[in-house]
Design an enzyme around this catalytic site. Structure first.
Site, PDB file in Angstrom:
ATOM      1  N   HIS A  74       0.649  -1.525   0.099  1.00 27.60           N
ATOM      2  CA  HIS A  74      -0.216   0.011  -0.117  1.00 27.60           C
ATOM      3  C   HIS A  74       0.886   1.263  -0.001  1.00 27.60           C
ATOM      4  O   HIS A  74       0.184   2.049   1.113  1.00 27.60           O
ATOM      5  CB  HIS A  74      -1.140   0.126   0.798  1.00 27.60           C
ATOM      6  CG  HIS A  74      -2.247  -1.062   0.960  1.00 27.60           C
ATOM      7  ND1 HIS A  74      -3.601  -0.754   0.497  1.00 27.60           N
ATOM      8  CD2 HIS A  74      -2.050  -2.533   1.803  1.00 27.60           C
ATOM      9  CE1 HIS A  74      -4.025  -1.705   1.175  1.00 27.60           C
ATOM     10  NE2 HIS A  74      -2.790  -2.701   1.298  1.00 27.60           N
ATOM     11  N   ARG A 111      -7.115   7.571   3.670  1.00 30.18           N
ATOM     12  CA  ARG A 111      -6.354   7.039   2.524  1.00 30.18           C
ATOM     13  C   ARG A 111      -6.233   5.925   1.749  1.00 30.18           C
ATOM     14  O   ARG A 111      -6.823   4.678   2.530  1.00 30.18           O
ATOM     15  CB  ARG A 111      -4.845   7.053   3.541  1.00 30.18           C
ATOM     16  CG  ARG A 111      -3.811   6.710   2.698  1.00 30.18           C
ATOM     17  CD  ARG A 111      -2.551   6.370   2.929  1.00 30.18           C
ATOM     18  NE  ARG A 111      -1.001   6.535   2.524  1.00 30.18           N
ATOM     19  CZ  ARG A 111      -0.935   5.381   1.564  1.00 30.18           C
ATOM     20  NH1 ARG A 111      -1.514   3.930   1.791  1.00 30.18           N
ATOM     21  NH2 ARG A 111       0.051   5.158   1.018  1.00 30.18           N
ATOM     22  N   ASN A 147     -10.220  -2.564   2.137  1.00 29.81           N
ATOM     23  CA  ASN A 147     -10.107  -2.842   0.975  1.00 29.81           C
ATOM     24  C   ASN A 147     -10.979  -3.043   0.336  1.00 29.81           C
ATOM     25  O   ASN A 147     -12.710  -2.624   0.977  1.00 29.81           O
ATOM     26  CB  ASN A 147      -9.282  -4.470   0.553  1.00 29.81           C
ATOM     27  CG  ASN A 147      -8.084  -4.220   1.314  1.00 29.81           C
ATOM     28  OD1 ASN A 147      -7.235  -3.329   1.600  1.00 29.81           O
ATOM     29  ND2 ASN A 147      -7.345  -5.474   0.896  1.00 29.81           N
ATOM     30  N   ARG A 357      -2.730  -9.006  11.262  1.00 30.39           N
ATOM     31  CA  ARG A 357      -2.489  -7.675  11.252  1.00 30.39           C
ATOM     32  C   ARG A 357      -2.703  -7.178  12.636  1.00 30.39           C
ATOM     33  O   ARG A 357      -1.466  -6.245  12.938  1.00 30.39           O
ATOM     34  CB  ARG A 357      -3.933  -7.522  10.849  1.00 30.39           C
ATOM     35  CG  ARG A 357      -4.150  -7.783   8.963  1.00 30.39           C
ATOM     36  CD  ARG A 357      -5.794  -7.254   9.038  1.00 30.39           C
ATOM     37  NE  ARG A 357      -5.142  -5.953   8.482  1.00 30.39           N
ATOM     38  CZ  ARG A 357      -6.229  -4.943   7.427  1.00 30.39           C
ATOM     39  NH1 ARG A 357      -7.251  -5.693   7.420  1.00 30.39           N
ATOM     40  NH2 ARG A 357      -5.884  -4.316   7.302  1.00 30.39           N
ATOM     41  N   ARG A 368       8.956   2.252  10.047  1.00 25.23           N
ATOM     42  CA  ARG A 368       8.249   3.769   9.331  1.00 25.23           C
ATOM     43  C   ARG A 368       8.479   5.346   9.669  1.00 25.23           C
ATOM     44  O   ARG A 368       8.884   6.394   9.395  1.00 25.23           O
ATOM     45  CB  ARG A 368       6.694   3.548   8.400  1.00 25.23           C
ATOM     46  CG  ARG A 368       6.720   2.368   7.709  1.00 25.23           C
ATOM     47  CD  ARG A 368       5.242   2.251   6.811  1.00 25.23           C
ATOM     48  NE  ARG A 368       5.528   4.028   5.881  1.00 25.23           N
ATOM     49  CZ  ARG A 368       4.917   4.675   5.982  1.00 25.23           C
ATOM     50  NH1 ARG A 368       4.143   5.430   7.235  1.00 25.23           N
ATOM     51  NH2 ARG A 368       5.738   5.593   5.103  1.00 25.23           N
TER      52      ARG A 368
END
Ligand code: HDE
Length: 696
Positions: A74, A111, A147, A357, A368
């Protein structure tokens, strides 16, 4: 000193003339005013640059570190702010505050993304789209990280790294980029029958949406709503676009990627900037344990849907995206969605993908965003009061005061303490027993019945597109054994599908691969999964690309514009030169785009309005010929001005004019054309075997 106004600096005005404007002092990152932003500090006019130049080093240091690691999956995404308004109270089913009262508004950040490509890839890859929503509720942040396809490739988190390795670029050669049409992907999924249902959705037009605005979203997993008395109700989340669901066709997607790789993000930006705020209804499927037990599959299995025909959707709120980001990096790149971010009233199930998840998303933020304080970034920070004893860490922005940083204590009178009771973050009191084991339950073993249901529920046109997509993708696979294995899997879904794919690949039909359990033939179709059966019949939010030349009849352009506006749509004027054209009344008509940069794939419908001389000019221009032939072959409605003969003849379409083509010679035809465009596409034109109405 830093915030003093510099008296005057020279800048270049709009007319190219230098003019004087007041400006704030440009400073280093430490706030010192910069004396010269053009030249580094040197020993002598032509001498070496000095290490002493901390102004240069500050600037280059900041530049060198502008990037953070892109998301593993993604990576390519686009975000916007908005608001969620509750339209139906769910009190009694959940204590979740955002569903507590009709009219309650909760800020959100959304997003959208593709999965496989890198951040710099293109928008129209054949891929699943991420639809991640962060609700800044009064009880903390809730992230619904979904999704645009309601099922997933795998059943257990253990397989996720393999899936992603297989679909992303090959490690030895570093390509292909942003596509599943290669050996490693099809090798993996052909070895993993549980992915078959998902590949059918992925080969459908769902994977090439017209824009983010026209796609559905799904929470995918079964979640729980928790009521005040602790009772649990299973819930599946669905986002339904108010303007309806729409996709492009594959050849169009391929061409859009070249013409405008930012097609989806530009569409979202333009819509929000022009006040046409995209909206989705949030619908829920609510069901109890007895209903779950009666379903022919396990609700913990994320490769299955709960058909809407079995458990109907109930709309409970509306999402409106009404603000573009101020800064793409600060917001869209730094937003950190975490599936484990839930609020009181919402709970997890034991879906093994969801459980995995819940570990992964928090973990991923560390690499990140560099440390645990990512929660303080404005886009991630909860908007409700927060109080805790966490401290320190990389980039701590808070400056907590006081001596007490532990609990229990007897000293911080009024300091933060647990909240218990119904409005607390509670866990469903589900009894858990069993032997520790690594095992796929039998209830997850049926990999084909719902894939079959999906295939059987499509219209004939949609089936054509699915077959074409399998043929395209598997034709890019070099290893014949992979193609054979995949078609063997499809034999379990439908003989017709498998034989059409095999024929398209030019290979003999293989025997079905062994299925773990017999494929069910008694599962009713689910018309709700077909996009075409649920087409919106509106042209709102869509565009007509009108190709014009000098001598164009202004009255027809005006008519087109006014009928499009009445339908909530718009007309983009495309001309051979960006300076525009001279209309039949001698006045100028401005162009929104130049022909070579605005092929018809960028529009939902096409109109060609020329003078006789203009049609001759266009007939000689390959871009003009592509404009009309592509519109035609992509099943678009096309309005054709009365002077267009030379162009039509040159493209060979003159004998192909059909009911999707409108001879645009009057204001009335403009009205009819726009009215027909509400069907979005004229499918009979390209259906295999001619007119091919949706089969019921
Ligand atoms: Fe994700 N996923 N995922 N995923 N996912 C990420 O988190 C992961 C899955 C989804 O716009 C990553 O912050 C695992 C299903 C979206 O920022 C990462 C598993 C669904 C986004 C990650 C899954 C999704 C992500 C990468 C299987 C649909 C983008 C960067 C156990 C329901 C969010 C990040 C955004 C992002 C892991 C499966 C949707 C690596 C381990 C199923 C929309 O943590």
């Amino acid at each position: 000193m830093a915030d003093e106004q510099i008296e005057a600096v020279t800048a270049v005005g709009q007319g190219g003339e230098p003019h004087q404007v007041a400006a704030e002092a440009l400073t280093t990152s430490q706030g010192a005013p910069v004396p010269d932003n053009q030249n580094s500090l040197r020993a002598g006019e032509r001498g070496p640059t000095l290490l002493e130049d901390f102004v240069l080093r500050d600037k280059i240091f900041r530049f060198d570190h502008e990037r953070i690691p892109e998301r593993v999956v993604h990576a390519r995404g686009y975000g916007a702010h908005g608001v969620f308004e509750c339209t139906r109270s769910l009190t009694g089913v959940t204590v979740a505050d955002l569903f507590g009262a009709v009219g309650r508004r909760t800020e959100v950040f959304v997003r959208f993304s593709t999965v496989a490509g890198r951040a710099g890839s293109f928008d129209l890859a054949r891929d699943v789209r991420g639809f991640a929503v962060k609700f800044y509720t009064r009880e903390g942040n809730w992230d619904l990280v979904g999704n645009n396809i309601p099922v997933f490739f795998i059943q257990d988190a253990m397989k996720f790294p393999d899936l992603v390795h297989a679909v992303k670029e090959d490690p030895d050669r570093g390509f292909p980029q942003a596509q599943s049409a290669h050996d490693t992907y099809w090798d993996f999924v052909s070895c993993l029958p549980e992915s078959t249902h998902m590949t059918l959705w992925q080969m459908s037009d769902r994977a090439i949406p017209r824009s983010f605005r026209f796609m559905e979203g799904f929470g995918v997993h079964t979640f729980r709503f928790l009521a005040e008395d602790g009772a649990s109700t299973y819930v599946k989340f669905h986002w339904k676009p108010v303007l309806g669901c729409q996709s492009v066709v594959w050849d169009e997607a391929v061409k859009i990627n070249g013409a405008d790789p930012d097609f989806h993000r530009r569409d979202l930006w333009n819509a929000i900037s022009s006040g046409e705020y995209p909206q989705w209804d949030l619908a829920v499927q609510l069901f109890d344990q007895a209903t779950a037990d009666a379903l022919p599959f396990d609700v913990l299995d994320p490769t299955k849907i709960v058909p809407e025909e079995t458990v109907p959707l109930q709309v409970v709120g509306r999402l409106t995206l009404d603000r573009t980001v101020d800064n793409d990096f600060a917001e869209t790149e730094q937003v950190a969605f975490c599936t484990q971010n839930i609020v009181p009233g919402i709970g997890f199930t034991d879906d093994p993908l969801l459980q995995g998840r819940n570990f992964s998303y928090l973990d991923t933020q560390l690499s990140r965003l560099g440390g645990p304080n990512f929660t303080q970034l404005p886009v991630n920070s909860a908007r409700c009061p927060m109080a805790f004893f966490h401290q320190d860490g990389h980039m701590q922005h808070d400056v907590p005061s006081g001596q007490i940083n532990y609990e229990p204590n007897s000293s911080d009178h009024g300091g933060p303490r647990e909240r218990t009771g119904a409005k607390a973050l509670t866990t469903f009191a589900e009894p858990v027993t069993g032997t520790k084991t690594r095992l796929r339950p039998d209830s997850f073993a049926d990999h084909y019945s719902q894939a079959k249901m999906f295939w059987d529920s499509q219209t004939a046109v949609e089936q054509d597109h699915i077959v074409a997509a399998y043929v395209f993708e598997l034709s890019k696979v070099g290893e014949p054994a992979i193609r054979t294995r995949m078609v063997s899997n499809l034999m379990n879904v439908d003989d017709g599908l498998a034989s059409r794919v095999a024929a398209g690949l030019g290979m003999p039909l293989p025997a079905p691969s062994p299925a773990a359990v017999p494929v069910r033939t008694d599962i009713p179709r689910s018309p709700a999964v077909s996009m075409m059966r649920n087409a919106p019949r509106t042209f709102a939010g869509r565009t007509v690309g009108a190709l014009v030349t000098d001598g164009v009849e202004r009255s027809l352009v005006d008519a087109l514009r006014s009928h499009a506006a009445d339908a909530g749509a718009s007309v983009v004027i495309v001309a051979p030169r960006v300076g525009g054209v001279v209309a039949d009344d001698g006045g100028s008509l401005g162009a929104d785009a130049q022909l070579a940069g605005a092929p018809s794939v960028l529009f939902d419908a096409a109109a060609i309005l020329t003078s006789a001389a203009g049609a001759e000019e266009l007939a000689a221009d390959p871009a003009a010929r592509d404009f009309i032939t592509d519109a035609f072959h992509h099943s678009k409605f096309v309005a054709i001005g009365e002077h267009c003969g030379p162009l039509l003849r040159r493209t060979g379409l003159v004998d192909s004019v059909d009911d999707g083509c409108f001879p645009l010679d009057s204001e009335r035809v403009a009205a009819d054309f726009i009215e027909a465009c509400a069907d979005l596409r004229y499918w009979p034109r390209t259906a295999i075997g001619g007119h091919n109405p949706p089969k019921e």
